[in-house]
Scaffold this motif. Structure first.
Motif, PDB file in Angstrom:
ATOM      1  N   ASP A 121      48.833  25.790  11.600  1.00 50.28           N
ATOM      2  CA  ASP A 121      48.642  27.223  11.871  1.00 50.28           C
ATOM      3  C   ASP A 121      49.957  27.981  11.696  1.00 50.28           C
ATOM      4  O   ASP A 121      49.995  29.059  11.088  1.00 50.28           O
ATOM      5  CB  ASP A 121      48.132  27.442  13.305  1.00 50.28           C
ATOM      6  N   VAL A 122      51.036  27.412  12.233  1.00 53.27           N
ATOM      7  CA  VAL A 122      52.344  28.078  12.169  1.00 53.27           C
ATOM      8  C   VAL A 122      52.853  28.108  10.739  1.00 53.27           C
ATOM      9  O   VAL A 122      53.396  29.117  10.274  1.00 53.27           O
ATOM     10  CB  VAL A 122      53.360  27.382  13.101  1.00 53.27           C
ATOM     11  N   ARG A 123      52.652  26.994  10.001  1.00 55.39           N
ATOM     12  CA  ARG A 123      53.081  26.961   8.595  1.00 55.39           C
ATOM     13  C   ARG A 123      52.365  28.033   7.784  1.00 55.39           C
ATOM     14  O   ARG A 123      52.977  28.742   6.982  1.00 55.39           O
ATOM     15  CB  ARG A 123      52.808  25.583   7.980  1.00 55.39           C
ATOM     16  N   ALA A 124      51.062  28.151   7.995  1.00 49.58           N
ATOM     17  CA  ALA A 124      50.273  29.157   7.262  1.00 49.58           C
ATOM     18  C   ALA A 124      50.733  30.565   7.624  1.00 49.58           C
ATOM     19  O   ALA A 124      50.840  31.441   6.759  1.00 49.58           O
ATOM     20  CB  ALA A 124      48.792  28.981   7.582  1.00 49.58           C
ATOM     21  N   MET A 125      51.020  30.782   8.907  1.00 47.72           N
ATOM     22  CA  MET A 125      51.428  32.103   9.378  1.00 47.72           C
ATOM     23  C   MET A 125      52.789  32.508   8.812  1.00 47.72           C
ATOM     24  O   MET A 125      53.014  33.663   8.433  1.00 47.72           O
ATOM     25  CB  MET A 125      51.489  32.096  10.909  1.00 47.72           C
ATOM     26  N   LEU A 126      53.715  31.548   8.725  1.00 45.70           N
ATOM     27  CA  LEU A 126      55.081  31.843   8.285  1.00 45.70           C
ATOM     28  C   LEU A 126      55.313  31.584   6.801  1.00 45.70           C
ATOM     29  O   LEU A 126      56.391  31.858   6.277  1.00 45.70           O
ATOM     30  CB  LEU A 126      56.080  31.007   9.093  1.00 45.70           C
ATOM     31  N   GLY A 127      54.299  31.042   6.126  1.00 45.44           N
ATOM     32  CA  GLY A 127      54.473  30.720   4.706  1.00 45.44           C
ATOM     33  C   GLY A 127      55.395  29.536   4.494  1.00 45.44           C
ATOM     34  O   GLY A 127      56.114  29.452   3.500  1.00 45.44           O
ATOM     35  N   LEU A 128      55.390  28.592   5.450  1.00 49.28           N
ATOM     36  CA  LEU A 128      56.248  27.409   5.355  1.00 49.28           C
ATOM     37  C   LEU A 128      55.511  26.256   4.686  1.00 49.28           C
ATOM     38  O   LEU A 128      54.287  26.206   4.699  1.00 49.28           O
ATOM     39  CB  LEU A 128      56.698  26.965   6.754  1.00 49.28           C
ATOM     40  N   ALA A 129      56.290  25.342   4.142  1.00 45.62           N
ATOM     41  CA  ALA A 129      55.708  24.159   3.506  1.00 45.62           C
ATOM     42  C   ALA A 129      55.769  22.990   4.472  1.00 45.62           C
ATOM     43  O   ALA A 129      56.615  22.939   5.352  1.00 45.62           O
ATOM     44  CB  ALA A 129      56.480  23.821   2.232  1.00 45.62           C
ATOM     45  N   ASP A 130      54.857  22.042   4.296  1.00 46.14           N
ATOM     46  CA  ASP A 130      54.890  20.797   5.050  1.00 46.14           C
ATOM     47  C   ASP A 130      56.176  20.052   4.671  1.00 46.14           C
ATOM     48  O   ASP A 130      56.434  19.793   3.493  1.00 46.14           O
ATOM     49  CB  ASP A 130      53.654  19.958   4.674  1.00 46.14           C
ATOM     50  N   ARG A 131      57.009  19.708   5.672  1.00 45.27           N
ATOM     51  CA  ARG A 131      58.317  19.097   5.397  1.00 45.27           C
ATOM     52  C   ARG A 131      58.184  17.773   4.646  1.00 45.27           C
ATOM     53  O   ARG A 131      59.012  17.453   3.794  1.00 45.27           O
ATOM     54  CB  ARG A 131      59.064  18.911   6.720  1.00 45.27           C
ATOM     55  N   ASN A 132      57.134  16.983   4.923  1.00 53.69           N
ATOM     56  CA  ASN A 132      56.946  15.724   4.204  1.00 53.69           C
ATOM     57  C   ASN A 132      56.697  15.970   2.719  1.00 53.69           C
ATOM     58  O   ASN A 132      57.194  15.241   1.856  1.00 53.69           O
ATOM     59  CB  ASN A 132      55.773  14.935   4.801  1.00 53.69           C
ATOM     60  N   ARG A 133      55.906  17.024   2.434  1.00 51.54           N
ATOM     61  CA  ARG A 133      55.640  17.356   1.028  1.00 51.54           C
ATOM     62  C   ARG A 133      56.904  17.883   0.343  1.00 51.54           C
ATOM     63  O   ARG A 133      57.099  17.689  -0.859  1.00 51.54           O
ATOM     64  CB  ARG A 133      54.501  18.369   0.929  1.00 51.54           C
ATOM     65  N   VAL A 134      57.776  18.544   1.102  1.00 54.40           N
ATOM     66  CA  VAL A 134      59.046  19.022   0.541  1.00 54.40           C
ATOM     67  C   VAL A 134      59.941  17.835   0.184  1.00 54.40           C
ATOM     68  O   VAL A 134      60.579  17.826  -0.869  1.00 54.40           O
ATOM     69  CB  VAL A 134      59.760  19.983   1.534  1.00 54.40           C
ATOM     70  N   PHE A 135      59.968  16.814   1.066  1.00 59.12           N
ATOM     71  CA  PHE A 135      60.721  15.587   0.746  1.00 59.12           C
ATOM     72  C   PHE A 135      60.165  14.935  -0.523  1.00 59.12           C
ATOM     73  O   PHE A 135      60.924  14.467  -1.374  1.00 59.12           O
ATOM     74  CB  PHE A 135      60.660  14.602   1.911  1.00 59.12           C
ATOM     75  N   ASP A 136      58.828  14.920  -0.642  1.00 58.15           N
ATOM     76  CA  ASP A 136      58.196  14.356  -1.852  1.00 58.15           C
ATOM     77  C   ASP A 136      58.624  15.150  -3.084  1.00 58.15           C
ATOM     78  O   ASP A 136      58.927  14.566  -4.139  1.00 58.15           O
ATOM     79  CB  ASP A 136      56.668  14.395  -1.723  1.00 58.15           C
ATOM     80  N   LEU A 137      58.635  16.479  -2.962  1.00 53.92           N
ATOM     81  CA  LEU A 137      59.031  17.341  -4.084  1.00 53.92           C
ATOM     82  C   LEU A 137      60.482  17.074  -4.470  1.00 53.92           C
ATOM     83  O   LEU A 137      60.810  16.964  -5.657  1.00 53.92           O
ATOM     84  CB  LEU A 137      58.844  18.811  -3.701  1.00 53.92           C
ATOM     85  N   LEU A 138      61.343  16.943  -3.475  1.00 56.27           N
ATOM     86  CA  LEU A 138      62.765  16.682  -3.730  1.00 56.27           C
ATOM     87  C   LEU A 138      62.951  15.349  -4.449  1.00 56.27           C
ATOM     88  O   LEU A 138      63.739  15.241  -5.388  1.00 56.27           O
ATOM     89  CB  LEU A 138      63.534  16.683  -2.411  1.00 56.27           C
ATOM     90  N   GLU A 139      62.175  14.347  -4.027  1.00 56.61           N
ATOM     91  CA  GLU A 139      62.248  13.031  -4.659  1.00 56.61           C
ATOM     92  C   GLU A 139      61.836  13.123  -6.124  1.00 56.61           C
ATOM     93  O   GLU A 139      62.452  12.516  -7.006  1.00 56.61           O
ATOM     94  CB  GLU A 139      61.341  12.056  -3.902  1.00 56.61           C
ATOM     95  N   THR A 140      60.801  13.929  -6.391  1.00 51.70           N
ATOM     96  CA  THR A 140      60.338  14.126  -7.766  1.00 51.70           C
ATOM     97  C   THR A 140      61.411  14.812  -8.607  1.00 51.70           C
ATOM     98  O   THR A 140      61.641  14.455  -9.760  1.00 51.70           O
ATOM     99  CB  THR A 140      59.051  14.984  -7.778  1.00 51.70           C
ATOM    100  N   VAL A 141      62.073  15.814  -8.020  1.00 48.11           N
ATOM    101  CA  VAL A 141      63.145  16.532  -8.723  1.00 48.11           C
ATOM    102  C   VAL A 141      64.257  15.556  -9.113  1.00 48.11           C
ATOM    103  O   VAL A 141      64.761  15.583 -10.241  1.00 48.11           O
ATOM    104  CB  VAL A 141      63.713  17.677  -7.847  1.00 48.11           C
ATOM    105  N   PHE A 142      64.626  14.662  -8.181  1.00 49.40           N
ATOM    106  CA  PHE A 142      65.711  13.715  -8.459  1.00 49.40           C
ATOM    107  C   PHE A 142      65.332  12.689  -9.527  1.00 49.40           C
ATOM    108  O   PHE A 142      66.210  12.120 -10.166  1.00 49.40           O
ATOM    109  CB  PHE A 142      66.147  13.006  -7.179  1.00 49.40           C
ATOM    110  N   THR A 143      64.032  12.447  -9.718  1.00 50.61           N
ATOM    111  CA  THR A 143      63.621  11.515 -10.785  1.00 50.61           C
ATOM    112  C   THR A 143      63.686  12.189 -12.156  1.00 50.61           C
ATOM    113  O   THR A 143      63.590  11.513 -13.183  1.00 50.61           O
ATOM    114  CB  THR A 143      62.178  11.003 -10.559  1.00 50.61           C
ATOM    115  N   GLY A 144      63.802  13.524 -12.170  1.00 56.91           N
ATOM    116  CA  GLY A 144      63.899  14.249 -13.440  1.00 56.91           C
ATOM    117  C   GLY A 144      62.554  14.592 -14.059  1.00 56.91           C
ATOM    118  O   GLY A 144      62.497  15.041 -15.208  1.00 56.91           O
ATOM    119  N   ASP A 145      61.471  14.386 -13.328  1.00 55.21           N
ATOM    120  CA  ASP A 145      60.129  14.692 -13.845  1.00 55.21           C
ATOM    121  C   ASP A 145      59.815  16.171 -13.596  1.00 55.21           C
ATOM    122  O   ASP A 145      59.249  16.543 -12.568  1.00 55.21           O
ATOM    123  CB  ASP A 145      59.092  13.804 -13.145  1.00 55.21           C
TER     124      ASP A 145
END
Length: 219
Positions: A121-145
């Motif tokens: 609810d708070v994430r939706a209200m503030l427009g925040l991302a799920d921190r676990n998904r952000v870690f996943d995104l960061l990992e993807t960025v570091f792989t160069g994909d």
């Protein structure tokens, strides 16, 4: 103002004009015995030195996340509002050390929620991302994909996360990983969940400090 001692509180005092400061200075130079002024500001450098030199200064530090979270939990209990720990932690982080800002967010969350207020609810209200998904995104960025990274960002955006907040979260994740890499897992933020802590430890083992420093600069 009706009492024997008169206290005047000027909030955001740095917003006063030069003429207003000059007018106030005359009173500050020879203040009446029964008058006290309290000035509040977040922009101390914009207050003239002539005014600062006539004040007793108190610098208020930011309140840490754990303390804010406990405070908000107590208020929620007094207000008969049900809120989970994840939501409290998100509100405390979003407040960035400000009790007032945090209370505004908490008030907004209570007003919008029906039933127990959750982290989602708070994430939706503030427009925040799920921190676990952000870690996943960061990992993807570091792989160069690049394709997969863009897709991950698009999915976060479609789920209501603001891109500028995602960038901020990515930077925060890099900071956490760097702390773990340099000072060990004990240096990780104590407010992280077990899953987030696991992400940080795994990535700290794989990444060198040069890559983390460049990622921090870019973000």
């Amino acid at each position: 103002v009706a009492s024997r001692m008169k206290v005047y509180i000027i909030d955001e005092v740095h917003m006063l004009s030069k003429a207003a400061f000059n007018g106030l200075l005359k009173t500050l130079e020879e203040p009446p015995e029964h008058v006290r002024f309290i000035f509040a500001t977040t922009e101390i450098r914009k207050v003239p030195v002539t005014v600062l030199s006539r004040c007793q200064r108190f610098d208020l530090r930011r309140v840490d996340v754990a303390e804010l979270s406990a405070h908000f939990a107590k208020i929620a209990e007094l207000e008969d509002a049900k809120i989970d720990d994840d939501a409290l932690m998100l509100i405390a982080r979003a407040a960035e050390g400000s009790v007032r800002d945090g209370l505004s967010i908490l008030d907004q969350a209570i007003a919008h929620a029906s039933g127990t207020i959750t982290g989602s609810d708070v994430r939706a209200m503030l427009g925040l991302a799920d921190r676990n998904r952000v870690f996943d995104l960061l990992e993807t960025v570091f792989t160069g994909d690049a394709g997969k990274a863009l897709q991950g960002l698009r999915e976060l955006y479609q789920d209501g996360a603001e891109p500028v907040h995602v960038l901020g979260e990515l930077a925060e994740c890099v900071h956490v990983i760097t702390r773990v890499a340099t000072a060990g897992k004990e240096a990780a933020d104590p407010t992280l969940s077990e899953a987030e802590r696991g992400h940080a430890e795994r990535m700290a083992e794989k990444l060198d400090l040069g890559s983390l420093a460049r990622a921090w600069q870019v973000l």
